[in-house]
Design an enzyme around this catalytic site. Structure first.
Site, short mmCIF file in Angstrom:
data_model
loop_
_atom_site.label_atom_id
_atom_site.label_comp_id
_atom_site.label_asym_id
_atom_site.label_seq_id
_atom_site.Cartn_x
_atom_site.Cartn_y
_atom_site.Cartn_z
N PHE A 113 118.30 11.87 48.56
CA PHE A 113 118.18 12.82 47.61
C PHE A 113 117.24 12.54 46.25
CE2 PHE A 113 119.23 17.25 45.95
CZ PHE A 113 118.91 18.09 47.17
N GLN A 229 117.76 21.84 32.40
CA GLN A 229 117.02 20.86 33.51
C GLN A 229 115.60 22.61 33.63
OE1 GLN A 229 118.95 20.10 38.17
NE2 GLN A 229 118.42 18.32 36.46
N HIS A 231 113.68 22.83 36.80
CA HIS A 231 113.80 21.68 38.72
C HIS A 231 112.19 21.56 39.06
CE1 HIS A 231 113.94 21.32 42.52
NE2 HIS A 231 115.74 21.38 42.56
N LEU A 241 114.06 29.29 44.36
CA LEU A 241 114.12 27.25 43.83
C LEU A 241 113.50 26.66 45.53
CD1 LEU A 241 115.61 24.78 43.37
CD2 LEU A 241 117.68 25.47 44.57
N GLU A 244 115.07 20.18 46.98
CA GLU A 244 115.03 18.70 46.48
C GLU A 244 114.95 18.26 47.51
OE1 GLU A 244 116.23 17.25 42.98
OE2 GLU A 244 117.03 15.88 43.77
N ARG A 275 114.62 14.26 37.56
CA ARG A 275 114.69 15.41 38.08
C ARG A 275 113.50 16.11 36.73
NH1 ARG A 275 118.59 20.04 40.82
NH2 ARG A 275 118.66 19.30 42.84
N HIS A 340 116.41 25.99 35.65
CA HIS A 340 117.09 25.38 36.69
C HIS A 340 118.78 25.42 36.06
CE1 HIS A 340 118.59 24.54 40.51
NE2 HIS A 340 118.88 23.75 40.78
N ARG A 375 120.74 16.11 35.34
CA ARG A 375 121.82 16.05 36.39
C ARG A 375 120.64 15.78 37.82
NH1 ARG A 375 122.13 19.33 40.97
NH2 ARG A 375 121.79 20.98 39.99
#
Lengths: 562, 391
Positions: A113, A229, A231, A241, A244, A275, A340, A375
């Site tokens: 990730f 955030q 995304h 979405l 990721e 991100r 996001h 984050r």
């Protein structure tokens, strides 16, 4: 008057985990949610949950990645707590029945990730949030004797006693419109984030910042509200979405010329940089004319083997097919950065305590802060579970220690009067709620997004203040009691406007670029002046600003490259 | 942008009036959803129009409804697609054609008021207000009926339970259920027997029966098999598979429960498990179906079954006599010799060996396919969707 030792408001992952943890301490628990618990937005967390559980991995490595990801704004003591307790939490979930992906030996398997130095993301295909939340709901059904569920109850305000301690909440039963005052020795807010303040957003329609606004109105401090955030991979227009996990499985980002542009921005981590870094890279490509005419870049998942796509990214196959008309196994899909996640929120300590005694917050509603300026993917589920549990335990402990005080009927009467006043507004007396919401969302997305500057934020703040005035006379069509969603939307609009004002004020205040806050007029990170949290508290003329230290334990700020 | 008419079945419980239809004009891109249409009507025309919704992306399961009579999620059904379906339905309703000038207008891409998209609340559930139904009494109560939590024995291991990777993928198909109720809404068995545990709850039950960590598999299977509203109450109509927006295929999960119940030795009141076993055995032996043998083998399998037939076998065989007589009367069965077991020939020229080879192959490659293994069927993108994408 319904009465519980611990009342949890919100029933996503944080709320459900808090309720179960509190019940385990032997106190009476009520959990209340404006939608049925399984409709909560934790469902949408696709990719997975981080924990340093593999041999060879360490919590220190996970913690450092999180600190670096936060652009050094995360509180390191809180990050240590979260990353140390992560492995145990994953095993707990596995024992409860979460169907985590297995490796060939039948043990828990991981995927890579963004922003992580090791593959430490545990997952269930790309429905991780849904799978965990439905298993927690199984446990709530199992423990229905210990946890009373109030499904489809809407919270309008917190109740404080004369000492200023939280002792309950005012609610509306959505099904019949009755208003009820709940009594509780501890109240835990777990109401999720505020994504609906922006349009488009990946967030569900229910994510209207209710908990943040209610705590703010009650006088609690908010923190890091400027940190929102964007995304990197959301569908243009609709804002849906794309996990990721797609990049974790090896997908590439391409501009309109077919270049893997991340080479220029993050030569080591490429698509798996943090991100904020990836979103800025994409927005730069788009702004400098190397994007597609629809204002997007492309995510190429076709480089991932087809079998692996079906096994691990099936939800994305469906999203591509149903909402973009694209078969992601055969062709790239157009994406752009989109709103996001709310890194900021109600300021809490590592046990979920806010600065109002008896009031707790956990999950996206709260700001502990473990995410700081940005984050990392797959840390949000972890945040909800660890701090949900810790809040539940501490709230139960408080309830056992204290007698508690009865909330005053006056709070209930005041809320009833507010509701009656909204219902009494004449049609045509003002704007429609939906119109104001739309203007709010597009304004925030224009000015308080990936790139920001003083003029833009100022303009947004002025617009938000005007909209807040207009909201006072916005009318509703529905005057009934049963499922009056029109009324609830008017109340939610008020919550969203409070969130928006706080975000604008904090974004204006932070005169540097850190994490998700990128000021084109102050493009550098400035540790000397701004390595600190911005706290906001309600004053007579809007939010009053103060500062608090970032807790450092073992990681000194460094330059951040990926 | 295109104009669509949504014809919504409304019910306002506090009005004292019964349900009624109301049409709303909406103006949206065909690639947007029916839910987007409803929300536009709610935002622009009537805020009292009630619909549960949240994620808009087929994840939260709030917006179960019927669109043109089919149970689905409002957010997952696109306006363009729903309008085409409404046109097709109207054309089918108008058949046989009368005069050429009275033909219903053909479906046009820009929508027309003549062919509204029909939106109704879900079926098999009481309606509370407009599109909002009471799922508690019809859905959640039944979910709770199947003991919907893991029942492991003893203390959990220090680390994770070690299980076959495939077993987790297998039950992840059931975990993909978002509890939207579309399958319950479409279930024909539930229409006939409201007590039927139903497709959603039984799919949930498979999530535990198929989970190697659960220690009460046997008890669960006995419970679900012996309940008269349990796994044998499904009539195999496929409606739930069509309706499910997440590919959970509830009926497949019910069939898996039945198969496991059969393997467990649980008697199937419809005799389905034995019937299937007999069918498989005969084809392996002969290549085509020996119907005379099928009946006997289904009820009294093998030599042992025939020497010492069970009570239920005798009852079943005697009960079949009228069916056999009817088959001869109506000409469905023509040759008396077909009644003599063993007369039915094998396939000629070694073809029977090929059938056996297929069996051997299937046995070696036994695998429960689901969507997480084989993926969606490959669908060619529609050309008009391509145009929308580049526009």
């Amino acid at each position: 008057m319904p009465s519980h030792d611990v009342l949890v408001i919100g029933a996503g992952l944080a709320g459900q985990r808090a309720a179960l943890a509190a019940a385990k301490q032997g106190v009476s628990v009520g959990i209340l949610s404006k939608v049925h618990p399984v409709r909560s937005h934790s469902n949408a967390a696709q990719g997975g949950i981080n924990a340093a559980l593999n041999p060879g991995d360490s919590w220190e490595s996970h913690a450092f990645d999180t600190v670096k990801g936060s652009d050094y704004l995360g509180d390191q003591d809180a990050i240590e707590v979260m990353t140390r307790e992560a492995p145990e939490e994953i095993l707990h979930l596995e024992h409860l029945g979460v169907t985590f992906h297995r490796n060939e030996e039948g043990r828990l398997g991981t995927r890579a990730f963004g922003g992580a130095s090791a593959a430490r993301t545990y997952y269930v295909a790309d429905i991780t949030g849904q799978a965990i939340m439905h298993v927690l709901y199984e446990q709530l059904m199992k423990h229905s004797e210990a946890v009373a569920r109030y499904e489809e109850w809407f919270c309008t305000a917190l109740a404080l006693d004369e000492q200023g301690e939280c002792c309950g909440a005012v609610t509306r039963n959505v099904a019949d419109g009755s208003m009820e005052l709940f009594e509780a020795k501890s109240v835990i807010l777990a109401c999720g984030g505020n994504g609906q303040v922006w349009k488009p957003t990946t967030n569900a329609l229910i994510c209207t910042g209710d908990g943040i606004a209610m705590a703010y109105r009650a006088g609690a401090k908010l923190m890091d509200m400027e940190m929102i955030q964007y995304h990197p991979t959301t569908l243009a227009g609709k804002g849906f979405l794309i996990t990721e996990g797609a990049r974790g499985e090896g997908a590439h980002l391409l501009n309109a010329k077919g270049e893997r542009f991340m080479e220029r921005y993050a030569p080591n981590k490429m698509e798996l940089a943090s991100r904020d870094v990836v979103s800025r890279a994409e927005q730069t490509e788009i702004d400098e004319g190397r994007g597609f005419p629809d204002g997007t870049v492309a995510l190429d998942i076709t480089v991932v083997p087809k079998k692996r796509i079906h096994e691990a990214l099936r939800e994305i196959v469906l999203v591509g097919r149903d909402f973009a008309g694209v078969d992601i196994t055969r062709e790239p899909i157009h994406i752009k950065p989109g709103n996001h996640y709310t890194m900021g929120g109600i300021k809490t300590d590592v046990d979920g305590r806010t600065d109002i005694p008896g009031l707790y917050a956990a999950g996206e509603t709260a700001c502990v802060s473990v995410h700081g300026g940005n984050r990392l993917g797959a840390n949000s589920l972890l945040d909800t579970l660890i701090f949900g549990r810790r809040s539940g335990v501490d709230a139960a402990g408080r309830a056992k220690r204290l007698e508690g005080s009865r909330p005053s009927q006056a709070v209930l009467e005041a809320e009833q009067a507010t509701v009656d006043a909204i219902l009494a507004r004449e049609k045509g007396s003002g704007r429609r709620v939906s119109e104001i919401k739309l203007e709010l969302g597009t304004t925030m997305d224009k000015h308080v997004a990936v790139f920001r500057d003083e003029a833009g934020i100022q303009e947004a703040l002025e617009t938000v203040r005007r909209l807040a005035e207009e909201a006072k006379s916005a009318y509703v069509d529905d005057h009934g009691r049963v499922f009056n969603q029109d009324l609830l939307a008017a109340i939610e609009l008020g919550y969203m406007l409070d969130n928006a004002v706080c975000t604008c004020v904090a974004a204006l205040e932070r005169k540097e670029s850190r994490g998700a806050q990128y000021r084109t007029d102050f493009p550098e990170r400035n540790d000397e002046e701004w390595l600190k949290h911005i706290d906001l508290q309600r004053g007579d003329d809007g939010p009053e600003i103060s500062y608090s230290e970032v807790t450092m334990t073992q990681w000194e700020p460094q330059e951040r490259t990926y | 942008m295109a104009e669509y008419t949504l014809k919504v079945r409304r019910y306002q419980p506090e009005s004292g009036e019964g349900p009624y239809w109301e049409e709303f004009q909406v103006d949206l891109d065909p690639s947007l959803s029916v839910l987007d249409g409803i929300l536009q009507a709610k935002d622009r025309d009537d805020g009292s129009l009630a619909v549960r919704c949240s994620c808009r992306a087929a994840i939260c399961g709030s917006c179960g409804m019927k669109v043109n009579g089919s149970s689905t999620l409002g957010c997952k059904t696109m306006l363009g697609e729903a309008h085409e379906a409404a046109n097709r339905r109207r054309e089918a309703d108008a058949a046989p054609p009368r005069g050429s000038d009275e033909q219903p207008p053909p479906g046009s891409a820009n929508g027309s008021a003549a062919n509204p998209i029909v939106v109704e609340p879900m079926g098999n559930m009481p309606v509370i207000k407009d599109l909002i139904t009471d799922m508690e009494s019809t859905h959640w109560e039944k979910i709770r009926r199947v003991t919907p939590w893991l029942l492991p024995h003893g203390n959990p291991p220090e680390r994770e339970y070690v299980v076959e990777p495939e077993s987790m993928i297998d039950i992840t198909q059931s975990m993909a259920c978002i509890q939207c109720g579309a399958c319950v809404s479409s279930c024909l068995s539930m229409e006939a027997d409201p007590g039927f545990i139903g497709p959603a709850a039984l799919a949930k039950a498979y999530r535990f029966v198929g989970d190697p960590r659960d220690a009460e598999t046997k008890e669960r299977l006995h419970d679900l098999a012996h309940d008269p509203h349990g796994i044998y109450d499904c009539t195999h109509c496929f409606s739930c598979i069509d309706a499910c927006p997440k590919g959970v295929a509830p009926m497949d999960q019910i069939m898996r429960l039945r198969r496991k119940a059969g393997e467990e030795g649980i008697e199937d009141p419809n005799n389905g498990h034995n019937h299937e076993a007999a069918f498989i055995k005969i084809i392996e032996k002969k290549g085509t179906l020996d119907e005379a043998l099928l009946l006997q083998e289904s009820y009294a399998p093998g030599v042992k079954g025939k020497l010492k037939p069970t009570k239920s076998a005798i009852k079943g065989l005697l009960g079949s006599i009228p069916t056999v007589i009817r088959a001869f009367k109506t000409g469905k069965a023509r040759s008396l010799s077909k009644l003599i077991p063993g007369v039915h020939p094998k396939l000629p020229d070694g073809a029977q060996d090929e059938v056996k080879a297929i069996y051997a192959h299937a046995e070696e490659h036994r695998e429960e396919f689901n969507l997480y293994i084989k993926g969606e069927e490959d669908v060619e993108p529609e050309p008009d969707e391509r145009e929308v994408e580049t526009a």
